[in-house]
Design a protein around this motif. Structure first.
Motif, PDB file in Angstrom:
ATOM      1  N   LYS A 145      69.852  29.930  17.393  1.00 61.97           N
ATOM      2  CA  LYS A 145      71.145  30.023  18.069  1.00 61.97           C
ATOM      3  C   LYS A 145      71.809  28.660  18.158  1.00 61.97           C
ATOM      4  O   LYS A 145      71.145  27.624  18.073  1.00 61.97           O
ATOM      5  N   ASP A 146      73.141  28.686  18.358  1.00 56.95           N
ATOM      6  CA  ASP A 146      73.862  27.426  18.521  1.00 56.95           C
ATOM      7  C   ASP A 146      73.889  27.043  20.001  1.00 56.95           C
ATOM      8  O   ASP A 146      73.260  27.693  20.846  1.00 56.95           O
ATOM      9  N   ALA A 147      74.631  25.977  20.307  1.00 55.67           N
ATOM     10  CA  ALA A 147      74.678  25.461  21.677  1.00 55.67           C
ATOM     11  C   ALA A 147      75.270  26.462  22.668  1.00 55.67           C
ATOM     12  O   ALA A 147      75.003  26.392  23.879  1.00 55.67           O
ATOM     13  N   HIS A 149      74.608  29.642  22.542  1.00 52.91           N
ATOM     14  CA  HIS A 149      73.670  30.766  22.533  1.00 52.91           C
ATOM     15  C   HIS A 149      74.129  31.927  21.644  1.00 52.91           C
ATOM     16  O   HIS A 149      73.717  33.067  21.841  1.00 52.91           O
ATOM     17  N   ASN A 150      74.965  31.619  20.676  1.00 54.42           N
ATOM     18  CA  ASN A 150      75.330  32.622  19.676  1.00 54.42           C
ATOM     19  C   ASN A 150      74.312  32.601  18.538  1.00 54.42           C
ATOM     20  O   ASN A 150      73.850  31.525  18.127  1.00 54.42           O
ATOM     21  N   VAL A 152      72.862  32.323  15.035  1.00 52.46           N
ATOM     22  CA  VAL A 152      73.309  31.642  13.817  1.00 52.46           C
ATOM     23  C   VAL A 152      72.609  32.237  12.593  1.00 52.46           C
ATOM     24  O   VAL A 152      73.234  32.505  11.570  1.00 52.46           O
ATOM     25  N   SER A 205      73.141  35.473   8.696  1.00 59.09           N
ATOM     26  CA  SER A 205      73.838  34.216   8.420  1.00 59.09           C
ATOM     27  C   SER A 205      75.106  34.461   7.599  1.00 59.09           C
ATOM     28  O   SER A 205      76.120  33.771   7.780  1.00 59.09           O
TER      29      SER A 205
END
Length: 336
Positions: A145-147, A149-150, A152, A205
């Protein structure tokens, strides 16, 4: 208007870690092949069509599924999960949404699948994936996840960096995807990975990078999505299904002195106020009337037991009819 939803069950694999000549999905868990449990759950949710992808021992798998209504699709070569789903493109012609599951997850609950489906539709996501967390996630694809919280991407164990291997949130292998995106994405997936296979997980992705909405459905009970890949996990799945079945029986007014050692097939019926001692087995279409006592270690198969009968310890009965108030002595072996 309810969209046309197709469920796709992956059941083509050999299952080398089972150390068996039998196709993995045909191994029995709690009285039936594990793929049957998956299809039983699918039958209880709002899905209009079921597809089962067969490959290894396809004739045997198809023969075991005669009681189910489904479309068989053959994966001739085992080229990965993405390739398996790609084989269903023609069969999915009428679908608007596709739910993808594995045939080796016999503990999936219909309530969980229905909630996943509804959340996917409510959020209007292009792709929804089901995840859970494990203390020891070894062997599972990790959810990166990204910063914010999605999600990726999903990184498989063999392709994960040491830092990614520390992630405890894992891919449960269950998805709901808009049909048009699913097959468009699968045609883009390559085989540049350690397995040289078409990974289904790569569609995540692809969705992220092309700006599609990806939703993460997190399920707190990891046991519900346990994948059976070994005899050890087969035993765990059996124990869990036995536990669930016994729990339901006890809620109807039955006493079990040792539920963990009590084996009752879901095809049995038991009247209220029965007392079941440790280590018993009730299988087939065995039925107990009200107020029966089944003592330690008794084994009954396809028996009819009338009200208030008492079965002695370690009695073995098959195809027997036991009268009301009758007492069967311990250690009896009787075939009706």
């Amino acid at each position: 208007m309810v969209p046309f939803i197709t469920a796709v069950v992956l059941a083509a694999g050999k299952g080398t870690r089972m150390k068996s000549d039998k196709a993995k999905v045909l191994h029995e868990v709690f009285f039936k092949p594990m793929v049957h449990h998956v299809l039983d759950s699918i039958q209880q949710i709002t899905v209009q069509q079921s597809i089962v992808i067969v490959g290894h021992q396809q004739e045997r798998v198809a023969s075991s599924l005669k009681e189910y209504e489904y479309i068989p699709v053959t994966q001739q070569e085992q080229l990965g999960t993405g390739h398996a789903v790609l084989c269903t493109e023609t069969a999915c012609t009428n679908a608007e949404q596709v739910m993808i599951l594995c045939g080796d997850t016999p503990l999936v609950r219909p309530e969980m699948l229905q909630a996943l489906l509804e959340q996917h539709l409510d959020t209007d996501a292009t792709l929804t994936l089901l995840t859970t967390s494990l203390d020891n996630p070894f062997g599972y694809g990790r959810i990166v996840k990204d910063a914010l919280h999605n999600v990726v991407e999903i990184v498989e164990q063999k392709d994960a960096t040491p830092e990614q291997q520390k992630i405890c949130e894992i891919n449960a292998g269950i998805y709901v995807v808009k049909k048009d995106f699913l097959f468009s994405a699968l045609h883009q997936v390559g085989t540049d990975n350690s397995q040289g296979e078409v990974y289904l997980t790569d569609i995540v992705s692809i969705a992220v990078n092309s700006g599609h909405k990806v939703h993460n459905f997190s399920h707190p009970e990891a046991i519900d999505v346990l994948g059976v890949n070994s005899r050890v996990e087969l035993a765990l799945a059996h124990q869990e299904l036995q536990k669930r079945c016994n729990h339901e029986f006890m809620l109807t007014g039955i006493t079990m002195l040792s539920p963990d050692t009590t084996l009752i097939a879901p095809t049995c019926s038991i009247g209220g106020d029965c007392i079941l001692y440790p280590g018993i087995q009730l299988t087939g279409k065995t039925s107990l009337g009200r107020g029966c006592i089944v003592n330690t270690g008794a084994v009954l198969h396809d028996c009819t037991v009338a009200d208030s009968a008492v079965i002695g310890a370690h009695a073995v009965l098959e195809n027997c009819s036991i009268d009301q108030n009758e007492r069967i002595p311990p250690l009896v072996h009787r075939v009706g």
